[in-house]
Each structure stands twice: as structure tokens, then as C-alpha cells.
Design a protein around this motif. Sequence first.
Motif, mmCIF file in Angstrom:
data_model
loop_
_atom_site.group_PDB
_atom_site.id
_atom_site.type_symbol
_atom_site.label_atom_id
_atom_site.label_comp_id
_atom_site.label_asym_id
_atom_site.label_seq_id
_atom_site.Cartn_x
_atom_site.Cartn_y
_atom_site.Cartn_z
ATOM 1 N N ALA A 36 0.460 -1.234 0.001
ATOM 2 C CA ALA A 36 0.542 -0.073 0.057
ATOM 3 C C ALA A 36 0.794 0.971 -0.504
ATOM 4 C CB ALA A 36 -0.942 -0.129 1.067
ATOM 5 N N TRP A 37 1.862 1.377 0.790
ATOM 6 C CA TRP A 37 2.716 2.312 1.232
ATOM 7 C C TRP A 37 3.650 2.670 -0.728
ATOM 8 C CZ3 TRP A 37 8.030 3.301 0.367
ATOM 9 C CH2 TRP A 37 8.236 4.692 0.456
ATOM 10 N N ALA A 38 4.166 1.617 -1.000
ATOM 11 C CA ALA A 38 4.328 2.033 -2.713
ATOM 12 C C ALA A 38 3.431 2.436 -3.262
ATOM 13 C CB ALA A 38 4.819 -0.066 -2.988
ATOM 14 N N TRP A 39 1.752 2.238 -3.717
ATOM 15 C CA TRP A 39 0.927 2.549 -4.016
ATOM 16 C C TRP A 39 0.921 3.419 -4.350
ATOM 17 C CZ3 TRP A 39 -1.629 1.526 -8.730
ATOM 18 C CH2 TRP A 39 -1.188 -0.019 -8.786
ATOM 19 N N VAL A 40 1.225 4.088 -2.926
ATOM 20 C CA VAL A 40 0.457 4.981 -2.119
ATOM 21 C C VAL A 40 1.986 6.747 -2.777
ATOM 22 C CG1 VAL A 40 0.454 7.468 -0.733
ATOM 23 C CG2 VAL A 40 -1.088 5.166 -0.076
ATOM 24 N N ASN A 41 3.312 6.070 -3.659
ATOM 25 C CA ASN A 41 3.968 7.172 -3.029
ATOM 26 C C ASN A 41 4.786 6.893 -4.773
ATOM 27 O OD1 ASN A 41 5.254 8.181 -1.001
ATOM 28 N ND2 ASN A 41 4.550 6.114 -0.095
ATOM 29 N N SER A 42 4.269 5.547 -5.026
ATOM 30 C CA SER A 42 4.931 5.234 -7.204
ATOM 31 C C SER A 42 3.919 4.648 -7.343
ATOM 32 C CB SER A 42 5.829 5.083 -6.609
ATOM 33 O OG SER A 42 6.050 3.469 -6.358
ATOM 34 N N ASP A 43 2.427 5.137 -7.240
ATOM 35 C CA ASP A 43 1.410 4.964 -7.957
ATOM 36 C C ASP A 43 1.650 4.559 -9.552
ATOM 37 O OD1 ASP A 43 0.909 7.383 -8.508
ATOM 38 O OD2 ASP A 43 -0.986 7.497 -8.183
ATOM 39 N N GLU A 44 2.550 5.552 -10.270
ATOM 40 C CA GLU A 44 2.177 5.698 -11.458
ATOM 41 C C GLU A 44 3.590 4.378 -12.229
ATOM 42 O OE1 GLU A 44 3.705 9.028 -14.434
ATOM 43 O OE2 GLU A 44 2.284 9.890 -13.037
ATOM 44 N N ALA A 45 4.880 5.124 -11.116
ATOM 45 C CA ALA A 45 5.446 3.501 -11.759
ATOM 46 C C ALA A 45 5.106 2.279 -11.908
ATOM 47 C CB ALA A 45 6.909 3.669 -10.989
ATOM 48 N N ASN A 48 2.677 1.627 -14.889
ATOM 49 C CA ASN A 48 3.400 1.152 -16.034
ATOM 50 C C ASN A 48 4.009 0.027 -15.610
ATOM 51 O OD1 ASN A 48 3.210 4.534 -16.559
ATOM 52 N ND2 ASN A 48 4.860 4.790 -15.706
ATOM 53 N N ASP A 49 4.609 -0.418 -15.106
ATOM 54 C CA ASP A 49 5.218 -1.983 -14.500
ATOM 55 C C ASP A 49 4.046 -2.656 -14.770
ATOM 56 O OD1 ASP A 49 7.974 -0.936 -14.185
ATOM 57 O OD2 ASP A 49 7.948 -1.567 -11.927
ATOM 58 N N GLY A 50 2.750 -2.492 -14.804
ATOM 59 C CA GLY A 50 1.481 -3.714 -15.692
ATOM 60 C C GLY A 50 1.147 -3.873 -13.724
ATOM 61 N N ARG A 51 0.986 -3.132 -13.033
ATOM 62 C CA ARG A 51 0.516 -3.591 -11.724
ATOM 63 C C ARG A 51 -0.766 -3.675 -11.738
ATOM 64 N NH1 ARG A 51 4.771 -4.276 -6.704
ATOM 65 N NH2 ARG A 51 2.641 -5.306 -6.078
ATOM 66 N N PRO A 52 -1.219 -5.113 -11.080
ATOM 67 C CA PRO A 52 -2.903 -4.305 -10.936
ATOM 68 C C PRO A 52 -3.365 -3.530 -10.032
ATOM 69 C CG PRO A 52 -2.352 -6.412 -10.243
ATOM 70 C CD PRO A 52 -1.194 -6.494 -10.756
ATOM 71 N N LEU A 53 -4.244 -2.952 -9.966
ATOM 72 C CA LEU A 53 -4.710 -1.752 -9.362
ATOM 73 C C LEU A 53 -4.567 -3.008 -8.222
ATOM 74 C CD1 LEU A 53 -7.102 0.785 -10.965
ATOM 75 C CD2 LEU A 53 -4.914 1.180 -10.493
ATOM 76 N N PRO A 54 -4.550 -2.547 -6.776
ATOM 77 C CA PRO A 54 -5.081 -2.974 -5.299
ATOM 78 C C PRO A 54 -5.969 -3.159 -5.404
ATOM 79 C CG PRO A 54 -3.922 -0.335 -4.312
ATOM 80 C CD PRO A 54 -3.961 -0.603 -6.584
ATOM 81 N N GLY A 55 -6.697 -4.326 -4.066
ATOM 82 C CA GLY A 55 -7.431 -4.286 -3.870
ATOM 83 C C GLY A 55 -7.424 -4.483 -2.307
ATOM 84 N N GLY A 56 -8.614 -5.170 -2.721
ATOM 85 C CA GLY A 56 -9.163 -5.969 -0.523
ATOM 86 C C GLY A 56 -8.432 -4.743 0.804
ATOM 87 N N LEU A 57 -7.357 -5.998 1.512
ATOM 88 C CA LEU A 57 -6.513 -4.763 2.702
ATOM 89 C C LEU A 57 -5.827 -4.170 2.083
ATOM 90 C CD1 LEU A 57 -6.759 -7.471 5.432
ATOM 91 C CD2 LEU A 57 -7.904 -6.053 5.109
ATOM 92 N N VAL A 58 -5.251 -4.052 0.751
ATOM 93 C CA VAL A 58 -4.113 -3.015 0.349
ATOM 94 C C VAL A 58 -4.801 -1.769 -0.280
ATOM 95 C CG1 VAL A 58 -2.549 -2.418 -1.393
ATOM 96 C CG2 VAL A 58 -2.428 -5.178 -0.439
ATOM 97 N N ALA A 59 -6.030 -2.360 -1.190
ATOM 98 C CA ALA A 59 -6.812 -1.111 -0.832
ATOM 99 C C ALA A 59 -7.360 0.340 0.490
ATOM 100 C CB ALA A 59 -7.998 -1.595 -2.291
ATOM 101 N N GLU A 60 -7.647 -0.650 1.169
ATOM 102 C CA GLU A 60 -8.098 0.217 2.803
ATOM 103 C C GLU A 60 -6.633 0.688 2.843
ATOM 104 O OE1 GLU A 60 -9.877 -1.436 6.476
ATOM 105 O OE2 GLU A 60 -10.140 -2.898 4.628
#
Length: 74
Positions: A36-45, A48-60
Motif C-alpha cells: 500500500a505504501w508503494a502504491w501511495v508513493n509511486s502509483d504511476e510507476a 507502468n510496470d503492469g501491476r493491477p490496481l490494489p484491492g482488498g486490504l491493500v486498497a483499504e
Amino acid sequence: MTITRDEIRRVLGPVDDTLAADIVNTGANEQELAEAWAWVNSDEALINDGRPLPGGLVAELVALLAADEEEEDR
């Protein structure tokens, strides 16, 4: 196993008691918090790496961390 305050600090550094309690209450683990911290701080990267958007607890957790950052910016 519930995440501990030490694990939260390891991922995020110092945080206030309210945010730490909110994170613990999610039932997430340290790996989910780190993601989650990685998504908050570098979602664009991550997108771009092709990672799916977070879901579940990570999204929370992303929502909690993003809201905390917005509050700090005020």
C-alpha cells in the motif's frame, strides 16, 4: 497475525497513534502495508510496470495512507 506497531514503523517510519490504530484495525500484515505504501508513493510507476490496481486490504490501506498524507498537506 495482526500487524504490530514496530512493523508499521519499519514500513512507514514514525506515525501517530491514530493512524497506527487504524492500520492495526484493518487486520493487514506488514507485506500488505508495504504494498500500500508503494502504491501511495509511486502509483504511476507501478501501473507502468503492469501491476493491477490494489484491492482488498491493500486498497483499504492505500485509502488510509492517502487520507493521512492529504491531512498532513493542509
